[in-house]
Design an enzyme around this catalytic site. Structure first.
Site, short mmCIF file in Angstrom:
data_model
loop_
_atom_site.label_atom_id
_atom_site.label_comp_id
_atom_site.label_asym_id
_atom_site.label_seq_id
_atom_site.Cartn_x
_atom_site.Cartn_y
_atom_site.Cartn_z
N CYS A 1 41.56 40.08 23.93
CA CYS A 1 41.37 38.68 24.68
C CYS A 1 40.34 38.06 23.93
CB CYS A 1 40.41 39.19 25.97
SG CYS A 1 39.83 37.69 27.00
N LEU B 1 45.40 46.09 34.16
CA LEU B 1 45.58 47.36 33.87
C LEU B 1 45.67 47.87 32.62
CD1 LEU B 1 45.80 50.01 35.57
CD2 LEU B 1 48.10 49.76 35.63
N GLU C 1 34.56 37.70 33.97
CA GLU C 1 35.03 39.06 34.80
C GLU C 1 34.20 38.43 36.17
OE1 GLU C 1 36.86 41.45 35.20
OE2 GLU C 1 35.61 42.06 37.10
N CYS D 1 32.54 35.98 28.10
CA CYS D 1 32.78 37.50 28.98
C CYS D 1 31.92 38.54 28.13
CB CYS D 1 34.29 37.58 29.33
SG CYS D 1 34.53 39.02 30.29
N1 SAH Z 1 38.41 39.17 33.69
C1 SAH Z 1 39.53 39.11 34.33
C2 SAH Z 1 39.96 37.93 34.62
C3 SAH Z 1 40.43 37.02 33.40
S1 SAH Z 1 41.37 37.57 32.07
C4 SAH Z 1 40.42 40.20 34.00
O1 SAH Z 1 40.52 40.77 32.88
O2 SAH Z 1 41.31 40.60 35.02
C5 SAH Z 1 43.02 37.21 32.79
C6 SAH Z 1 44.23 38.00 32.28
O3 SAH Z 1 44.34 37.55 31.02
C7 SAH Z 1 44.04 39.40 31.86
O4 SAH Z 1 44.75 40.22 32.92
C8 SAH Z 1 43.97 39.86 30.85
O5 SAH Z 1 44.67 41.16 30.57
C9 SAH Z 1 44.91 38.72 30.23
N2 SAH Z 1 44.75 38.48 28.76
C10 SAH Z 1 43.78 38.24 27.95
N3 SAH Z 1 44.00 38.00 26.70
C11 SAH Z 1 45.38 37.93 26.74
C12 SAH Z 1 46.06 37.92 25.48
N4 SAH Z 1 45.58 37.43 24.39
N5 SAH Z 1 47.48 37.60 25.67
C13 SAH Z 1 48.10 38.01 27.23
N6 SAH Z 1 47.17 37.96 28.11
C14 SAH Z 1 45.77 38.24 28.01
FE1 SF4 Z 2 39.21 38.89 28.82
FE2 SF4 Z 2 38.93 39.74 31.43
FE3 SF4 Z 2 38.55 41.51 29.48
FE4 SF4 Z 2 36.88 39.49 30.02
S1 SF4 Z 2 37.44 41.22 31.14
S2 SF4 Z 2 37.61 40.19 28.08
S3 SF4 Z 2 37.99 38.05 30.31
S4 SF4 Z 2 40.49 40.37 29.52
#
Ligand code: SAH
Ligand code: SF4
Length: 326
Positions: free
Chosen positions: A102, A197, A144, A95
Site C-alpha cells: 500500500c 484480509l 486505518e 497510515c
Molecule cells: N486501512 C484500511 C482502509 C484503507 S485501505 C484497510 O486497510 O482496510 C483500502 C483497501 O485498499 C485495502 O483493502 C487494501 O488492502 C487495498 N489496497 C492497498 N494498496 C493496494 C494496492 N496497491 N493495490 C490494490 N489494493 C490495495
Molecule cells: Fe494501507 Fe490500509 Fe494498510 Fe494503512 S492499513 S497501510 S491504508 S492497506
C-alpha cells in the site's frame, strides 16, 4: 447552542445550514438574525476543506485533493456507477500500519483526522455535485479507521444523522485491529464492515501486513464471527492479489477453509503496482482460477478492478506525487 442558552430548534437550523445547504460562513445563515450570527461568529466558525485539485478519470471516477487547516492534504475518490455515487474517504493523513502493498502505508503516518475533517470530505463533494449527492460511502481511503476510533465513530454518527446517508450504504474497512471490531459494533451506527484480509496464512499475512503479528488470523476471524450482522448483511473481505505471495490455488483452498461458517463475500483486488515496489500483479488467468476455487467452495467472490488508475486514485495510491508535505 446550549452554551448560548439558545433553544433546541436553533441547533437543528444550524445543522441544516451546515449539512444540507453547505454554508461555509456563519454570516451566510440568513435564517439567523444579524445579532445571533455575530454572537456565534465570535465563538465558532464553520470548517471547510480547500479544493486543491479535482481530477477526472477516463473511467468516470474523480479524485479530489483537499487541503486541511494545517495545509496537509488528503484525497477522496468519487466512483459513479449506474444510480449510485460512491465516495471513498480518508480517516487519517497517511497510515501507520505499514502494509507492504500500500502506497499510503509506504508514506508513513502524519496525523489523525478530526471527525469534522472526515465529514467535510462528503460536504465538500456534495457541494460540488449539487443538486446530486453522494449516495454510498466507503472508508477505504487513506488511513486505518480503527486506529482513529473515536473520531471515526463520531463522524459516522454525523454522517448518518446530519448528512442523511443510510447506514446500510456505508462501509468501514479495517486492516484488522481486532480489539476495535467488537467495540465498533457497540459504539458506531450499524454500518457494513470490510476487513482487508489479503492472505490465508499467518506467515503470508504477517509478511504483507505487520498488524498480523499483533492480531493473527485466528483472532481476526474469531472477532468477525462474533460481529453482529443483520440477517441480510455480510462481512466483506478484501483480498489484494499479489503474484507469488498469496495467489496460488493452495492459498485459495486455505481461504475457503478459513472463511467457513462466516456470512461473507470476498473482493479480489488485483494489486496496483506503484513506483518503488517489487510486488507484482498476478496474470488474469491466475486470478480467475483463484476465484473459481472460492466459488466452488461456496464462497462468494468478485474480481474488483480498481477505478481511477489513470489519475492515481486507485487503491493504495492516494496522495501520490501531488502533496508537497508528504
Ligand atoms: N486501512 C484500511 C482502509 C484503507 S485501505 C484497510 O486497510 O482496510 C483500502 C483497501 O485498499 C485495502 O483493502 C487494501 O488492502 C487495498 N489496497 C492497498 N494498496 C493496494 C494496492 N496497491 N493495490 C490494490 N489494493 C490495495
Ligand atoms: Fe494501507 Fe490500509 Fe494498510 Fe494503512 S492499513 S497501510 S491504508 S492497506
Amino acid at each position: 447552542m446550549q452554551e448560548q442558552a439558545l433553544p433546541r430548534y436553533r441547533a437543528q437550523q444550524l445543522i441544516h445550514w451546515i449539512y444540507q445547504r453547505y454554508v461555509t460562513s456563519i454570516d451566510d445563515i440568513t435564517e439567523f438574525s444579524k445579532d445571533l450570527r455575530k454572537k456565534l461568529s465570535e465563538k465558532a466558525y464553520i470548517s471547510n476543506l480547500g479544493l486543491v485539485r479535482h481530477l477526472h478519470s477516463s473511467d468516470g471516477s474523480a479524485k479530489f485533493l483537499f487541503s486541511l487547516e494545517d495545509s496537509r492534504t488528503i484525497e477522496s475518490v468519487l466512483i459513479p456507477d449506474e444510480n449510485r455515487l460512491t465516495l471513498c474517504i480518508s480517516s487519517q493523513v497517511g497510515c501507520a500500519m505499514g502494509c507492504r502493498f500500500c502506497m499510503t502505508g509506504a508514506g508513513g503516518f502524519i496525523r489523525n483526522l478530526k471527525a469534522y475533517e472526515i465529514v467535510d470530505q462528503i460536504i465538500a463533494v456534495n457541494r460540488i455535485l449539487q443538486p446530486r449527492k453522494v449516495t454510498n460511502l466507503v472508508l477505504m481511503g487513506m488511513g486505518e479507521p480503527f486506529t482513529n476510533f473515536d473520531e471515526v465513530v463520531e463522524a459516522l454518527w454525523r454522517i448518518v444523522l446530519f448528512i442523511g446517508i443510510s447506514k446500510r450504504k456505508i462501509t468501514v474497512s479495517t486492516a484488522g485491529v481486532v480489539p476495535k471490531i467488537s467495540l465498533f459494533s457497540q459504539k458506531a451506527p450499524e454500518v457494513n464492515l470490510a476487513v482487508s484480509l489479503n492472505a490465508a496464512t499467518d506467515e503470508a499475512r504477517s509478511d504483507l501486513m505487520p498488524v498480523n503479528k499483533r492480531y493473527p488470523l485466528a483472532s481476526l476471524i474469531a472477532s468477525c464471527k462474533k460481529f453482529p450482522l443483520q440477517p441480510t448483511r455480510k462481512i466483506t473481505f478484501e483480498y489484494v492479489m499479489i503474484r507469488d505471495k498469496n495467489d496460488s490455488q493452495e492459498d485459495a483452498r486455505k481461504l475457503v477453509k478459513l472463511l467457513k461458517g462466516l456470512r461473507c463475500k470476498v473482493n479480489l483486488i488485483p494489486f496496483n503496482p506503484f513506483h518503488g515496489t517489487e510486488l507484482k500483479r498476478p496474470s488474469d488467468q491466475r486470478i480467475l482460477s483463484f476465484q473459481k476455487i472460492l466459488l466452488e467452495g461456496h464462497v462468494r467472490a468478485l474480481v474488483r478492478e480498481s477505478k481511477g488508475l489513470d489519475i492515481q486514485a486507485a487503491c493504495g495510491q492516494l496522495r501520490a506525487s501531488s502533496d508537497p508535505l508528504r
